[in-house]
Write a protein that holds these residues in place. Structure first.
Motif, PDB file in Angstrom:
ATOM      1  N   LEU A  62       0.727  -1.151   0.095  1.00 16.97           N
ATOM      2  CA  LEU A  62      -0.111   0.045   0.056  1.00 16.97           C
ATOM      3  C   LEU A  62       1.027   1.400  -0.010  1.00 16.97           C
ATOM      4  N   ALA A  63       1.929   1.203   0.979  1.00 12.72           N
ATOM      5  CA  ALA A  63       2.638   2.459   1.050  1.00 12.72           C
ATOM      6  C   ALA A  63       3.982   2.388   0.216  1.00 12.72           C
ATOM      7  N   GLY A  64       4.406   1.565  -0.265  1.00 14.11           N
ATOM      8  CA  GLY A  64       5.861   1.415  -0.780  1.00 14.11           C
ATOM      9  C   GLY A  64       6.840   1.093   0.243  1.00 14.11           C
ATOM     10  N   ASP A  65       7.978   1.632   0.096  1.00 10.85           N
ATOM     11  CA  ASP A  65       9.253   1.062   0.713  1.00 10.85           C
ATOM     12  C   ASP A  65       9.175   1.837   2.254  1.00 10.85           C
ATOM     13  N   SER A  66       8.508   2.856   2.505  1.00 14.24           N
ATOM     14  CA  SER A  66       8.227   3.311   3.736  1.00 14.24           C
ATOM     15  C   SER A  66       6.883   2.969   4.312  1.00 14.24           C
ATOM     16  N   VAL A  67       6.818   2.141   5.303  1.00 17.00           N
ATOM     17  CA  VAL A  67       5.717   1.513   5.582  1.00 17.00           C
ATOM     18  C   VAL A  67       5.467   2.472   7.178  1.00 17.00           C
ATOM     19  N   THR A  68       4.026   3.038   6.802  1.00 19.09           N
ATOM     20  CA  THR A  68       3.536   3.747   7.838  1.00 19.09           C
ATOM     21  C   THR A  68       2.610   3.263   8.722  1.00 19.09           C
ATOM     22  N   ASP A  69       2.206   3.609   9.873  1.00 23.12           N
ATOM     23  CA  ASP A  69       1.147   3.410  10.811  1.00 23.12           C
ATOM     24  C   ASP A  69      -0.048   3.308   9.997  1.00 23.12           C
ATOM     25  N   ALA A  70      -0.181   4.346   9.286  1.00 25.83           N
ATOM     26  CA  ALA A  70      -1.462   4.374   8.349  1.00 25.83           C
ATOM     27  C   ALA A  70      -1.795   3.309   7.514  1.00 25.83           C
ATOM     28  N   ALA A  71      -0.354   3.042   6.800  1.00 24.30           N
ATOM     29  CA  ALA A  71      -0.657   1.842   6.011  1.00 24.30           C
ATOM     30  C   ALA A  71      -0.884   0.611   6.695  1.00 24.30           C
ATOM     31  N   ARG A  72      -0.533   0.244   7.908  1.00 23.90           N
ATOM     32  CA  ARG A  72      -0.664  -0.850   8.650  1.00 23.90           C
ATOM     33  C   ARG A  72      -2.203  -0.855   8.808  1.00 23.90           C
ATOM     34  N   ALA A  73      -2.706   0.299   9.295  1.00 27.68           N
ATOM     35  CA  ALA A  73      -3.984   0.424   9.627  1.00 27.68           C
ATOM     36  C   ALA A  73      -4.798   0.056   8.656  1.00 27.68           C
ATOM     37  N   ALA A  74      -4.585   0.617   7.480  1.00 25.95           N
ATOM     38  CA  ALA A  74      -5.136   0.333   6.023  1.00 25.95           C
ATOM     39  C   ALA A  74      -4.959  -1.289   5.777  1.00 25.95           C
ATOM     40  N   ALA A  75      -4.067  -1.931   6.025  1.00 29.64           N
ATOM     41  CA  ALA A  75      -3.821  -3.426   5.798  1.00 29.64           C
ATOM     42  C   ALA A  75      -4.803  -4.034   6.773  1.00 29.64           C
ATOM     43  N   ASP A  76      -4.719  -3.745   8.067  1.00 29.64           N
ATOM     44  CA  ASP A  76      -5.703  -4.387   9.012  1.00 29.64           C
ATOM     45  C   ASP A  76      -7.071  -4.300   8.533  1.00 29.64           C
ATOM     46  N   SER A  77      -7.352  -3.078   7.747  1.00 24.39           N
ATOM     47  CA  SER A  77      -8.950  -2.910   7.111  1.00 24.39           C
ATOM     48  C   SER A  77      -9.176  -3.869   6.285  1.00 24.39           C
ATOM     49  N   LEU A  78      -8.297  -4.059   5.433  1.00 25.01           N
ATOM     50  CA  LEU A  78      -8.161  -5.035   4.360  1.00 25.01           C
ATOM     51  C   LEU A  78      -8.545  -6.313   4.647  1.00 25.01           C
ATOM     52  N   LEU A  79      -7.655  -6.577   5.688  1.00 27.48           N
ATOM     53  CA  LEU A  79      -7.803  -8.137   6.152  1.00 27.48           C
ATOM     54  C   LEU A  79      -8.921  -8.177   7.112  1.00 27.48           C
ATOM     55  N   GLY A  80      -9.273  -7.293   7.825  1.00 30.32           N
ATOM     56  CA  GLY A  80     -10.693  -7.417   8.352  1.00 30.32           C
ATOM     57  C   GLY A  80     -11.919  -7.415   7.211  1.00 30.32           C
ATOM     58  N   ASN A  81     -11.979  -6.703   6.198  1.00 29.05           N
ATOM     59  CA  ASN A  81     -12.924  -6.919   5.312  1.00 29.05           C
ATOM     60  C   ASN A  81     -12.906  -8.170   4.650  1.00 29.05           C
ATOM     61  N   SER A  82     -11.820  -8.632   4.378  1.00 31.25           N
ATOM     62  CA  SER A  82     -11.627  -9.896   3.665  1.00 31.25           C
ATOM     63  C   SER A  82     -12.101 -10.923   4.749  1.00 31.25           C
ATOM     64  N   ALA A  83     -11.955 -10.855   5.687  1.00 31.28           N
ATOM     65  CA  ALA A  83     -12.382 -12.035   6.813  1.00 31.28           C
ATOM     66  C   ALA A  83     -13.854 -11.885   6.866  1.00 31.28           C
ATOM     67  N   HIS A  84     -14.487 -10.374   6.998  1.00 33.26           N
ATOM     68  CA  HIS A  84     -16.025 -10.445   7.021  1.00 33.26           C
ATOM     69  C   HIS A  84     -16.646 -10.684   5.825  1.00 33.26           C
ATOM     70  N   ASN A  85     -15.920 -10.496   4.547  1.00 32.89           N
ATOM     71  CA  ASN A  85     -16.453 -11.199   3.358  1.00 32.89           C
ATOM     72  C   ASN A  85     -16.607 -12.544   3.207  1.00 32.89           C
ATOM     73  N   GLU A  86     -15.278 -13.197   3.974  1.00 36.89           N
ATOM     74  CA  GLU A  86     -15.536 -14.738   3.803  1.00 36.89           C
ATOM     75  C   GLU A  86     -16.483 -15.246   4.768  1.00 36.89           C
ATOM     76  N   GLN A  87     -16.747 -14.491   5.891  1.00 36.40           N
ATOM     77  CA  GLN A  87     -17.771 -15.117   6.716  1.00 36.40           C
ATOM     78  C   GLN A  87     -19.233 -14.936   6.191  1.00 36.40           C
ATOM     79  N   LYS A  88     -19.252 -13.947   5.322  1.00 37.50           N
ATOM     80  CA  LYS A  88     -20.677 -13.564   4.542  1.00 37.50           C
ATOM     81  C   LYS A  88     -20.631 -14.638   3.502  1.00 37.50           C
TER      82      LYS A  88
END
Length: 582
Positions: free
Chosen positions: A556-582
């Motif tokens: 998401l962020a390139g070479d410089s990984v930020t906390d915002a990028a990690r939060a976005a990654a968490d969001s993607l993984l959470g949405n993916s898990a949510h979609n899988e449960q659906k």
């Protein structure tokens, strides 16, 4: 499914052993890290073309081994049996291996058995399908479209009926053609046929007759030789040539001569002193007695030989008739280039042939009627199948169009084109052929999948087809190479969600640069380059949940990984898990 891929000495890969599971597995990494090498290596194990320049610098050869775990009822078991290869019905893993040497030569193995590259491709085609940017396989093959349409419409019962009706019709036509040919040949040789049947019927050869005649002739010849021996013995005792006296006469003459040396039986008593036998007379008496015994023995011998001659008397005519019959049978067999034992069967076949000629019109009429009825049955079932295919084609078009919009192909039109075939091209598959066509943009004419759409569009279209047709083929593994190329955001999320859906029915491996797609996976490998012993090598690392979060943040962020990028990654993984449960 593919459970293991082992790569040795290919380009930048020195040694790589990958373990795979069910579901969706993604490969991520920087551009140039070697993801394409991984895909090329898998292709080698599946029978793709190999060259010597793929071998890692310093190595003598390279190898790829793919291990598959297959269900008991998979089509591959029958194919392996047809290819005389060990089946995997007992649960053993199916191992495909490819070795490539520097000169570009390669060897392929199924298990421990050496096989040809074409055989390797045939086996692999039942297991894995690769959808890439530039080389589309499987669904782009127009020859598969009719089967896919039938599978989508669950038309197996109708296709089975058409196949059986086709076989019945073709058999009826074959029987009709054979009968026509037989009758035509019989008409050409009718005169010869009738004469040959008459000759054979007159001869009337019997089953096993030759063996019987040979045995009888041998017996008669033996009896003839015995009779000749007895006759020769009698001839010696009773010579017809008067110059040769009968041995009995000689014995009697000798007896009379010796009798003169003996006293007369009429001598007077007063002369007994004079008739006292001398030593010479005694010897003469003994000789005379011996001659009398010889005369009696000769008489007995003559009597025995005469009786034996009567007992061994044979019918010479019977021997002549036996030999003449045997000669006639063998001459007839030679004329027809067969054995004597085959003569009765020849007579039967010729009679059948003549009977077919005599009843030919009626037989042909019956066979023609049967062929016509079989054709009607085939056409009826094939037209029923055709109607069902048209209905299934509309449903497939609708289903595919529903999937295209989320994949940023909302302007595309997907068409299933059914084309009626001329009667000479009808087959056990029916009376039409199917083609999947695509018009990528409004106003653009529809064309074949692989020729109209761009690489990215085609990959997404293939994904849409796979979503709709998931679980309807024998394939156990699907590979997508950068199916998300040129898209992002919602479209990438839609691609990831669809890859995840397909992976519920079949194992999916995907190379991706999209974090949205990567987040939809159950398993993830990171492909990277690493300096090892002063050499650059490509490695593949399975990622833990924490490592996946970092990798998605990097994507998401390139070479410089930020906390915002990690939060976005968490969001993607959470949405993916949510979609899988659906």
């Amino acid at each position: 499914m593919l459970t293991q891929l082992s790569i040795r000495d290919i380009v930048l890969i020195e040694k790589l052993d990958l373990q795979f599971q069910n579901g969706l597995t993604v490969f991520t990494g920087e551009t140039g890290a070697g993801k394409s090498i991984l895909l090329d290596s898998l292709g080698l194990a599946l029978g793709e073309r190999a060259t010597g320049n793929i071998i890692r610098n310093g190595a003598e050869q390279s190898s790829v081994t793919a291990v598959f775990d297959l269900p008991p009822g998979h089509n591959i078991h029958q194919l392996l049996s047809e290819l005389d290869l060990p089946s995997q019905e007992k649960g053993e893993a199916l191992i495909l291996r490819r070795l490539i040497t520097k000169d570009g030569r390669s060897r392929a193995y199924c298990g421990d058995q050496l096989i040809g590259i074409s055989v390797l491709r045939k086996i692999a085609s039942q297991l894995v399908e690769i959808q890439g940017q530039h080389e589309q396989m499987g669904l782009a093959d127009q020859r598969l479209h009719l089967d896919l349409l039938d599978s989508f419409g669950t038309l197996e019962t109708l296709t089975g009926k058409v196949k059986q009706d086709w076989k019945n019709w073709q058999q009826a036509l074959a029987d009709l053609t054979e009968a026509r040919t037989t009758i035509e040949e019989a008409e050409k040789e009718e005169s010869w046929l009738r004469q040959t049947i008459d000759d054979l019927a007159t001869l009337a050869p019997q089953e096993g007759e030759e063996d019987h005649l040979v045995s009888l002739r041998t017996q008669l010849q033996q009896e003839e030789r015995r009779q000749e021996a007895v006759a020769a013995a009698l001839a010696e005792l009773n010579p017809r040539d008067r110059r040769n006296a009968h041995p009995g006469h000689a014995l009697r003459s000798a007896s009379r001569a010796l009798a003169r040396l003996l006293p007369s039986p009429l001598a007077r008593p007063e002369d007994e002193a004079l008739t006292e036998p001398t030593a010479h007379q005694q010897q003469a008496q003994e000789a005379l007695t011996a001659l009398e015994r010889a005369e009696e023995a000769l008489s007995d011998a003559e009597m025995l030989l005469t009786r034996l001659a009567a007992d061994t008397a044979i019918d010479n005519r019977l021997l002549e008739e036996t030999e003449e019959r045997l000669f006639t049978l063998r001459a007839e067999a030679r004329k027809h280039h067969i054995t004597v034992a085959e003569l009765p069967d020849l007579l039967r076949k010729l009679k059948e042939k003549l009977s077919q000629l005599e009843t030919g019109i009626e037989t042909l009429h019956q066979l023609e009627q049967r062929a016509q009825e079989s054709q009607i049955l085939y056409e009826t079932s094939a037209r029923t199948l055709g109607k069902a295919r048209h209905k299934a084609a509309l449903e497939l078009e609708k289903a595919i169009m529903t999937e295209l919009k989320p994949l940023k192909l909302e302007r595309a039109r997907f068409i299933v084109e059914l084309t009626e075939l001329p009667p000479e091209n009808w087959s056990q598959r029916g009376m039409e052929t199917a083609s999947f066509l695509i018009a990528a943009n409004p106003g653009q004419p529809a064309g074949p999948l692989g020729k109209v759409a761009s690489g990215g569009e085609l990959s997404r279209l293939m994904l849409a087809l796979k979503v709709v047709l998931a679980g309807r083929s024998s394939l156990t593994t699907l590979v997508f190479d950068e199916v998300d190329s040129g898209v992002g955001g919602a479209t990438a999320s839609a691609i990831g969600e669809r890859l995840h859906r397909v992976a519920q029915d079949v194992q999916v491996l995907a190379i991706t640069h999209s974090p949205q797609v990567a987040a939809a996976a159950e398993h993830q490998y990171r492909i990277a380059k690493k300096l090892l012993n002063q050499k650059t090598v490509t490695i593949a690392e399975p990622l833990s949940p924490t490592e996946r979060r970092e990798e998605l943040a990097r994507m998401l962020a390139g070479d410089s990984v930020t906390d915002a990028a990690r939060a976005a990654a968490d969001s993607l993984l959470g949405n993916s898990a949510h979609n899988e449960q659906k």
